[in-house]
Structures are given as C-alpha cells and as structure tokens.
Design an enzyme around this catalytic site. Sequence first.
Site, mmCIF file in Angstrom:
data_model
loop_
_atom_site.group_PDB
_atom_site.id
_atom_site.type_symbol
_atom_site.label_atom_id
_atom_site.label_comp_id
_atom_site.label_asym_id
_atom_site.label_seq_id
_atom_site.Cartn_x
_atom_site.Cartn_y
_atom_site.Cartn_z
ATOM 1 N N ARG A 180 0.581 -12.535 6.119
ATOM 2 C CA ARG A 180 1.918 -12.771 5.556
ATOM 3 C C ARG A 180 2.866 -13.114 6.872
ATOM 4 O O ARG A 180 2.896 -12.756 7.943
ATOM 5 C CB ARG A 180 2.697 -11.638 5.116
ATOM 6 C CG ARG A 180 3.937 -11.912 4.503
ATOM 7 C CD ARG A 180 4.401 -10.608 3.640
ATOM 8 N NE ARG A 180 5.823 -10.896 3.319
ATOM 9 C CZ ARG A 180 7.033 -10.413 4.033
ATOM 10 N NH1 ARG A 180 6.946 -9.843 4.975
ATOM 11 N NH2 ARG A 180 8.188 -10.799 3.563
ATOM 12 N N HIS A 188 16.356 -2.336 5.372
ATOM 13 C CA HIS A 188 15.061 -3.046 4.973
ATOM 14 C C HIS A 188 13.852 -3.007 5.732
ATOM 15 O O HIS A 188 14.232 -2.452 7.115
ATOM 16 C CB HIS A 188 15.467 -4.351 4.472
ATOM 17 C CG HIS A 188 16.050 -5.491 5.530
ATOM 18 N ND1 HIS A 188 17.288 -5.187 6.011
ATOM 19 C CD2 HIS A 188 15.236 -6.249 6.366
ATOM 20 C CE1 HIS A 188 17.452 -6.161 7.074
ATOM 21 N NE2 HIS A 188 16.161 -6.753 7.132
ATOM 22 N N HIS A 241 15.495 -1.300 9.292
ATOM 23 C CA HIS A 241 16.661 -1.619 10.217
ATOM 24 C C HIS A 241 17.526 -2.411 9.262
ATOM 25 O O HIS A 241 17.374 -2.740 8.235
ATOM 26 C CB HIS A 241 16.135 -2.600 11.475
ATOM 27 C CG HIS A 241 15.436 -3.760 10.749
ATOM 28 N ND1 HIS A 241 14.384 -3.985 10.052
ATOM 29 C CD2 HIS A 241 16.032 -5.077 10.553
ATOM 30 C CE1 HIS A 241 14.129 -5.223 9.810
ATOM 31 N NE2 HIS A 241 15.124 -5.995 9.979
#
Length: 345
Positions: free
Chosen positions: A294, A284, A227
């Site tokens: 994460r 990205h 996106h």
Amino acid sequence: MTTLSETYRNHPITDHHIIPLDFDSLDEVPESHSWPQFDEHLNKIQTHDLKDSLIPVIDLASPNARNLIGQACETWGMFQVINHGVPSELVKKVEYESRRLFALPTHEKCKVLRSADGATGYGSARISPFFDKCMWHEGFTIMGSCVDDAKVLWPDDYQAFCDTMDAYQRHMKLLSHSLLLIILETLDVTQEELNWALSTQDSQGALQLNSYPRCPNPSLAMGLAPHTDSLLLTLLNQSGLSGLEIFVEGSGWCRVQPIEDAFVVNVGDLLHIFSNAKFPVLSHRALVNQSKHRISVAYFHGPPIVSRVAPSSRFQKPCFRSLLVKEYLILKAKHFSRALSLIRT
Ligand SMILES: O=C(O)CCC(=O)C(=O)O
Ligand SMILES: [Fe+2]
C-alpha cells in the site's frame, strides 16, 4: 528558525530510528516489529468487528458543500472530498512515481536517507522514537523541490519524479487553501485571522509519501502508529487500498474506506487549537496488508512557522494558550501526544 525543516533540524532523532528494514527480504515479522496484541491502550492492533467509519463524503461541487464541511469538521474533524479539481491522472502519476521510488533496492534508497536532524528524504516515520516497536513502514518526505534527492536516485531519469511532485504540491496547496477558507468561514473568524491561516507567503507544506510493504503477518504489525497530524489540515490520498483507521470514542478503531478520486481531509492540531477544540482532532493509524503493497500520500498544510497560533478571538473562553507555531512543533517533537494537553489553559 523560519521553516519546518529548521524546526526539525534543532530536534534531531537518533539514527537507529530512521533506517527502515528491507521488508521484502523478510518472510516473518521480527520481534522488533511485532506489536503487543492486547495492549490496554491505543496501540492495540486487534480490531474485532472492525467497523467502517461513517465520516462524510462531500462533493465539493455541490451547493451544500460549505455546510457539510462545517458540520463534518465539528462532528468528526474529518471528511472525504470528491470533485475537488485535482486531475486524477496527476494523482495516479504520484502513486506511480512513489512506487518507483520505494521499489528501489534499500541501499539505493539509503543514499537519500533523512539525516538525524533533517526533515526531508527517505526514512522511518518521525514518530518512531515514541514507540517501543518499529513500524512496517518507510517514507519519503518532500518540502518544495526534491531535485537534489531525485538526482541521487536516478541521475539520468529524475525529471518525471520532480515534475510530478512539484505539480502535485501546487495542487495540494491550492486545494488546502480553498478548504481552509470554507472551514474558517464556518467559524466566522476575523479578516486578520483569515489572512493568518491563508497566507500563501511562508505558509508551510510538506508532502509525505508513505509505503507499507506486503507483510507476512499483518495482525502483528503496525503500519503507522496512532497519532494526530500537527499542522492545520492534512489531505490524504489512499491510492485505492484501505489501511487508514480512526479512533472513535465508544466504537474503537474504524476503517476509513478509500473512495475513488477522493482525498481524506483531516483537522490537524493547529486547527484544533484555532477552533478552540470545536473541531476535534482524530487519532489515526495505518494497518498493513498481506498481499498488497500500500502507498499513501499525505500533504500537510500549515501557517507560517514564525506566526502565532491561539484560539480564534471569537471564542470568549480560550481553552489553549497562545504560542508560536514553531514552539508548538517543538513541543510536539518532544512530547508527541501530550503536546496539546501541555498548552491547555
Ligand atoms: O497511510 C495512511 O493512511 C495514513 C498516513 C498518515 O496518517 C500520515 O502520513 O500522517
Ligand atoms: Fe497522519
């Protein structure tokens, strides 16, 4: 309609796109979250010979910072910034509080589920409806005070979360302003245009806490699908774990390695429009990890929602038409990656 939340309220997404899985209970990736391996398009997961990206790391305290930022925006639409003045203890607290939130049982987190027409709270990524497969991701969005949600999650222990997120949003807003000022000066824009981009009153900011739980088979899963970010500028803290990748023409997907105490800064659609495409806007995505959970924290910074966006008047041949910021966000909510091409002149 004067705020980001109101814009989203008018563009509800369906409930089944909002509720994330209870990831920790899974020992394999279900079909619903298993992405095609050799998709011809941007969605392919496989990253053979993954390269690290060469996006510049800029020391904000260096005398050359301005030039480097201008060059980075033109070449990449992205850079990492160090020596930015945001206390690293605060950044660590944000990560700690985010982990505290995502570690809650799913039924607790669902008490603050973002509603179908809401902008804040817990849930899947807003871009979920545009993809056939679900993402290995859960998020929590904050715009201003998060006290109502925090009180629901921790009735007797919500203050630390709120204080941390409030302080962080204040720092992010200031840093976004300083970076934007530098970036716009390199574009040589008029005072009026500077005022538009830098107006503190009614400027819009959103804090997005992203969680990518451990995944039994990361090669099948997508953390956050490709996106571009919609507003002017995004400041991202990767919390020391890699996962962010950018799409570079000719090279494919490249990883943006986290650097201690750095923020990844990227140009959003609105700055791409304002710069008349002089600054690229990078597609990205985020991939996931087998052994580590994460966390990333993104701050999206934008101008007042009721203002207009157009290529700066210094460009003689504007390649985008002018429109209200809220109109652009509505286009993006409806057409996602096609939104920019729909306003090309
Ligand atoms: O988690 C990441 O590294 C990327 C997050 C991101 O792109 C976003 O929140 O818009
Ligand atoms: Fe993003």
